[in-house]
Design an enzyme around this catalytic site. Structure first.
Site, PDB file in Angstrom:
ATOM      1  N   ALA A 261       0.866  -1.192   0.000  1.00 34.46           N
ATOM      2  CA  ALA A 261       0.000   0.000   0.000  1.00 34.46           C
ATOM      3  C   ALA A 261       0.901   1.241   0.000  1.00 34.46           C
ATOM      4  O   ALA A 261       0.530   2.283   0.514  1.00 34.46           O
ATOM      5  CB  ALA A 261      -0.914  -0.002   1.207  1.00 34.46           C
ATOM      6  N   ALA A 262       2.122   1.078  -0.577  1.00 37.95           N
ATOM      7  CA  ALA A 262       3.062   2.213  -0.609  1.00 37.95           C
ATOM      8  C   ALA A 262       2.981   2.894  -1.975  1.00 37.95           C
ATOM      9  O   ALA A 262       2.159   3.784  -2.183  1.00 37.95           O
ATOM     10  CB  ALA A 262       4.465   1.734  -0.289  1.00 37.95           C
TER      11      ALA A 262
ATOM     12  N   ASP B 215      -2.714  -2.158  -3.200  1.00 35.22           N
ATOM     13  CA  ASP B 215      -3.541  -0.955  -3.263  1.00 35.22           C
ATOM     14  C   ASP B 215      -3.002   0.012  -4.319  1.00 35.22           C
ATOM     15  O   ASP B 215      -3.681   0.952  -4.693  1.00 35.22           O
ATOM     16  CB  ASP B 215      -3.544  -0.274  -1.878  1.00 35.22           C
TER      17      ASP B 215
ATOM     18  N   GLU C 296      -1.805   3.327 -12.993  1.00 42.21           N
ATOM     19  CA  GLU C 296      -3.155   3.314 -12.424  1.00 42.21           C
ATOM     20  C   GLU C 296      -4.081   4.110 -13.335  1.00 42.21           C
ATOM     21  O   GLU C 296      -3.637   5.086 -13.952  1.00 42.21           O
ATOM     22  CB  GLU C 296      -3.126   3.952 -11.021  1.00 42.21           C
TER      23      GLU C 296
ATOM     24  N   HIS D 238      -6.212   2.105  -4.936  1.00 50.06           N
ATOM     25  CA  HIS D 238      -5.426   3.183  -4.299  1.00 50.06           C
ATOM     26  C   HIS D 238      -6.279   3.975  -3.300  1.00 50.06           C
ATOM     27  O   HIS D 238      -6.416   5.193  -3.407  1.00 50.06           O
ATOM     28  CB  HIS D 238      -4.816   4.112  -5.366  1.00 50.06           C
ATOM     29  N   ILE D 239      -6.825   3.226  -2.348  1.00 50.21           N
ATOM     30  CA  ILE D 239      -7.708   3.876  -1.362  1.00 50.21           C
ATOM     31  C   ILE D 239      -7.199   3.645   0.075  1.00 50.21           C
ATOM     32  O   ILE D 239      -7.944   3.858   1.036  1.00 50.21           O
ATOM     33  CB  ILE D 239      -9.180   3.394  -1.487  1.00 50.21           C
TER      34      ILE D 239
HETATM   35  P1  NAI Z   1       7.682   7.955   5.728  1.00 54.73           P
HETATM   36  O1  NAI Z   1       8.566   8.867   4.968  1.00 54.73           O
HETATM   37  O2  NAI Z   1       7.219   8.346   7.081  1.00 54.73           O
HETATM   38  O3  NAI Z   1       8.377   6.511   5.851  1.00 54.73           O
HETATM   39  C1  NAI Z   1       9.080   5.895   4.814  1.00 54.73           C
HETATM   40  C2  NAI Z   1      10.185   5.077   5.454  1.00 54.73           C
HETATM   41  O4  NAI Z   1      10.819   4.291   4.449  1.00 54.73           O
HETATM   42  C3  NAI Z   1      11.281   5.942   6.083  1.00 54.73           C
HETATM   43  O5  NAI Z   1      11.503   5.539   7.422  1.00 54.73           O
HETATM   44  C4  NAI Z   1      12.493   5.691   5.206  1.00 54.73           C
HETATM   45  O6  NAI Z   1      13.709   5.745   5.939  1.00 54.73           O
HETATM   46  C5  NAI Z   1      12.216   4.282   4.725  1.00 54.73           C
HETATM   47  N1  NAI Z   1      12.939   3.906   3.520  1.00 54.73           N
HETATM   48  C6  NAI Z   1      13.404   4.702   2.517  1.00 54.73           C
HETATM   49  N2  NAI Z   1      14.050   3.954   1.603  1.00 54.73           N
HETATM   50  C7  NAI Z   1      13.989   2.680   2.029  1.00 54.73           C
HETATM   51  C8  NAI Z   1      14.491   1.458   1.523  1.00 54.73           C
HETATM   52  N3  NAI Z   1      15.158   1.409   0.373  1.00 54.73           N
HETATM   53  N4  NAI Z   1      14.252   0.326   2.229  1.00 54.73           N
HETATM   54  C9  NAI Z   1      13.562   0.348   3.391  1.00 54.73           C
HETATM   55  N5  NAI Z   1      13.082   1.493   3.937  1.00 54.73           N
HETATM   56  C10 NAI Z   1      13.288   2.636   3.252  1.00 54.73           C
HETATM   57  O7  NAI Z   1       6.428   7.680   4.771  1.00 54.73           O
HETATM   58  P2  NAI Z   1       4.990   7.162   5.177  1.00 54.73           P
HETATM   59  O8  NAI Z   1       4.108   8.306   5.483  1.00 54.73           O
HETATM   60  O9  NAI Z   1       5.141   6.076   6.162  1.00 54.73           O
HETATM   61  O10 NAI Z   1       4.490   6.567   3.757  1.00 54.73           O
HETATM   62  C11 NAI Z   1       5.030   5.365   3.238  1.00 54.73           C
HETATM   63  C12 NAI Z   1       4.491   5.138   1.835  1.00 54.73           C
HETATM   64  O11 NAI Z   1       3.062   5.037   1.842  1.00 54.73           O
HETATM   65  C13 NAI Z   1       4.840   6.248   0.845  1.00 54.73           C
HETATM   66  O12 NAI Z   1       5.227   5.659  -0.392  1.00 54.73           O
HETATM   67  C14 NAI Z   1       3.505   6.937   0.638  1.00 54.73           C
HETATM   68  O13 NAI Z   1       3.455   7.566  -0.614  1.00 54.73           O
HETATM   69  C15 NAI Z   1       2.549   5.774   0.743  1.00 54.73           C
HETATM   70  N6  NAI Z   1       1.153   6.156   1.029  1.00 54.73           N
HETATM   71  C16 NAI Z   1       0.165   5.444   0.414  1.00 54.73           C
HETATM   72  C17 NAI Z   1      -1.163   5.765   0.627  1.00 54.73           C
HETATM   73  C18 NAI Z   1      -2.239   4.980  -0.031  1.00 54.73           C
HETATM   74  O14 NAI Z   1      -3.323   5.513  -0.238  1.00 54.73           O
HETATM   75  N7  NAI Z   1      -2.016   3.751  -0.369  1.00 54.73           N
HETATM   76  C19 NAI Z   1      -1.547   6.893   1.499  1.00 54.73           C
HETATM   77  C20 NAI Z   1      -0.436   7.510   2.180  1.00 54.73           C
HETATM   78  C21 NAI Z   1       0.868   7.159   1.910  1.00 54.73           C
END
Ligand code: NAI
Length: 412
Positions: free
Chosen positions: A240-241, A266, A271, A294-295
């Site tokens: 879901a990233a 997700d 998309e 993507h929700i």
């Molecule tokens: P965040 O920035 O708080 O956490 C991301 C973490 O990943 C950080 O701790 C970073 O050090 C780590 N990271 C970076 N490169 C890495 C690697 N190569 N291997 C392992 N860890 C690594 O971000 P957050 O807010 O936790 O969001 C995470 C993801 O979720 C983002 O891609 C964001 O776009 C996505 N997202 C998806 C949503 C959806 O609707 N499905 C809604 C909100 C966010």
């Protein structure tokens, strides 16, 4: 001594809120004394935005209205830009910075919603519910205990232990799971979560692997065939990233070979752009794969949280100059300034500008009661508090004339 009015009244500050952001943003702006607000339920095309962007001091948009450099260049009055989302890739944030415009997003408002999605998906995967649901829809009665497990006592492997990853970890422990994670930089483990030194070690031991990394060149296809083969037979994958993180062809192969027992996705490499477009994926054929559009972060609670967070950040910046949590500006947390006038000076980070600013105050015999400075490689951000009774009509002009100045502002 009379205090000269050298800055806009609140009702002259014009806000534009786009793309039907939750209407609570309007209530917050009005409660803060801002009445001059245009609210549009839809996104704007580049041409539409170019026609009106010059009228606004603050704009809040979402992911479908784009702010490239040449559009921002027309935003001559723009003071701050908000995006009612986590992602900021629709805005040229570097260009905004160089024009003296801080950008604010909502980094945690949907964190809990995504975390709940992951816990829900974990339960459905471990119980085989996704497959049984698909079969029941076709009239197949799979009343069997095969592939049905509790979450309790299973290992959840989190890749990317940031805001969402760590929240998922806390909730998973409450469900009785053991949490392991990999994050390249050191992170405080919450609860009993255990950091492992490599991603591969997480992949090898987890019953469910969930991805919470940003989209970067390092994370593109970070889960390909070699990584899927490292995962335990019968394990599950959740993404879901961002869609670019998983190689879909490799995942398809792993599911065809019945190496993975199931997956929940997700997000996808490509998309549909709107609800009218159809969704295509080689994963549609699997009953044991949960596909959601993507929700992960799309809940009403998250929309309210996002609207509150971003609107309050714009108001804070407008009222006090506070840039805290901006994604493109030096971070300055400023105290309130009662009985003080606050002067904001945004400049290119070149030698001598701070000295020139102080010289202007010295030349005009203005006593500085507080000064705050933060810089990054491109710009410097200075806030100077002076007694509100001081009347120096030429002060702002003198500061504006300093070579390297991008923007100045006077706050009351
Ligand atoms: P965040 O920035 O708080 O956490 C991301 C973490 O990943 C950080 O701790 C970073 O050090 C780590 N990271 C970076 N490169 C890495 C690697 N190569 N291997 C392992 N860890 C690594 O971000 P957050 O807010 O936790 O969001 C995470 C993801 O979720 C983002 O891609 C964001 O776009 C996505 N997202 C998806 C949503 C959806 O609707 N499905 C809604 C909100 C966010």
């Amino acid at each position: 001594m009379k205090t000269a009015q050298t800055s806009y009244d609140k009702n002259k500050i014009k806000f534009l809120i786009l793309e039907g952001s939750h209407r609570i943003s309007l209530d917050i702006l009005k409660d803060a004394g801002y009445e001059n607000i245009d609210y549009l339920p839809h996104a704007l095309s580049e041409e539409e935005l170019l026609n009106i962007i010059g009228d606004y001091h603050f704009i809040g948009g979402r992911s479908r209205t784009r702010f490239p450099a040449h559009v921002l260049a027309k935003a001559t009055k723009l003071m701050g830009l908000g995006t009612y989302s986590v992602g900021t890739n629709q805005i040229d944030i570097q260009a905004a910075k160089k024009l003296g415009v801080p950008v604010f997003n909502a980094p945690f408002a949907s964190t809990r919603s995504v975390a709940e999605y992951v816990i829900g998906a974990s339960i459905m995967l471990m119980r085989g519910l996704i497959e049984k649901n698909a079969k029941a829809h076709r009239g197949e009665w799979q009343k069997t205990v095969k592939n049905a497990h509790e979450l309790r006592g299973k290992k959840l492997g989190i890749i990317g232990y940031g805001n969402i990853g760590s929240q998922v970890g806390v909730m998973a422990e409450l469900m009785g799971m053991d949490v392991i994670y990999y994050n390249p930089s050191e992170k405080l483990p919450l609860g009993n979560a255990k950091a492992l030194p490599t991603m591969n070690e997480v992949l090898k031991t987890a019953d469910i692997v969930t991805l919470h990394v940003p989209e970067t060149t390092e994370t593109k296809n970070m889960i390909g065939l070699p990584q899927l083969q490292l995962m335990k037979k019968g394990a599950h994958l959740i993404n879901a990233a961002r869609g670019s993180v998983v190689d879909i062809e490799a995942l398809t192969q792993s599911l065809e070979e019945q190496h993975l027992a199931g997956a929940a996705l997700d997000v996808y490499p490509t998309e549909p752009k709107s609800t009218d477009e159809s969704f295509e994926s080689s994963l549609k054929k699997f009953d044991n794969v949960l596909l959601s559009p993507h929700i992960g972060g799309s809940t009403l609670e998250a929309q309210v949280g996002i609207a509150k967070h971003v609107t309050n950040r714009l108001i804070q910046y407008c009222n006090t100059g506070n840039t805290k949590l901006s994604v493109n500006f030096p971070q300055v947390t400023l105290p309130p300034h009662p009985q003080k006038r606050r002067i904001i000076h945004i400049h290119r980070n070149e030698p001598g500008v701070l000295m020139a600013i102080n010289q202007v105050f010295a030349d005009q015999e203005v006593n500085i009661s507080g000064q705050y400075l933060e810089t990054d490689t491109d710009i410097g951000y200075v806030a100077v508090d002076i007694d509100a009774k001081i009347e120096k009509p030429n002060l702002r002009k003198a500061l504006q004339d300093i070579p390297g100045t991008i923007k100045t502002r006077i706050l009351f």
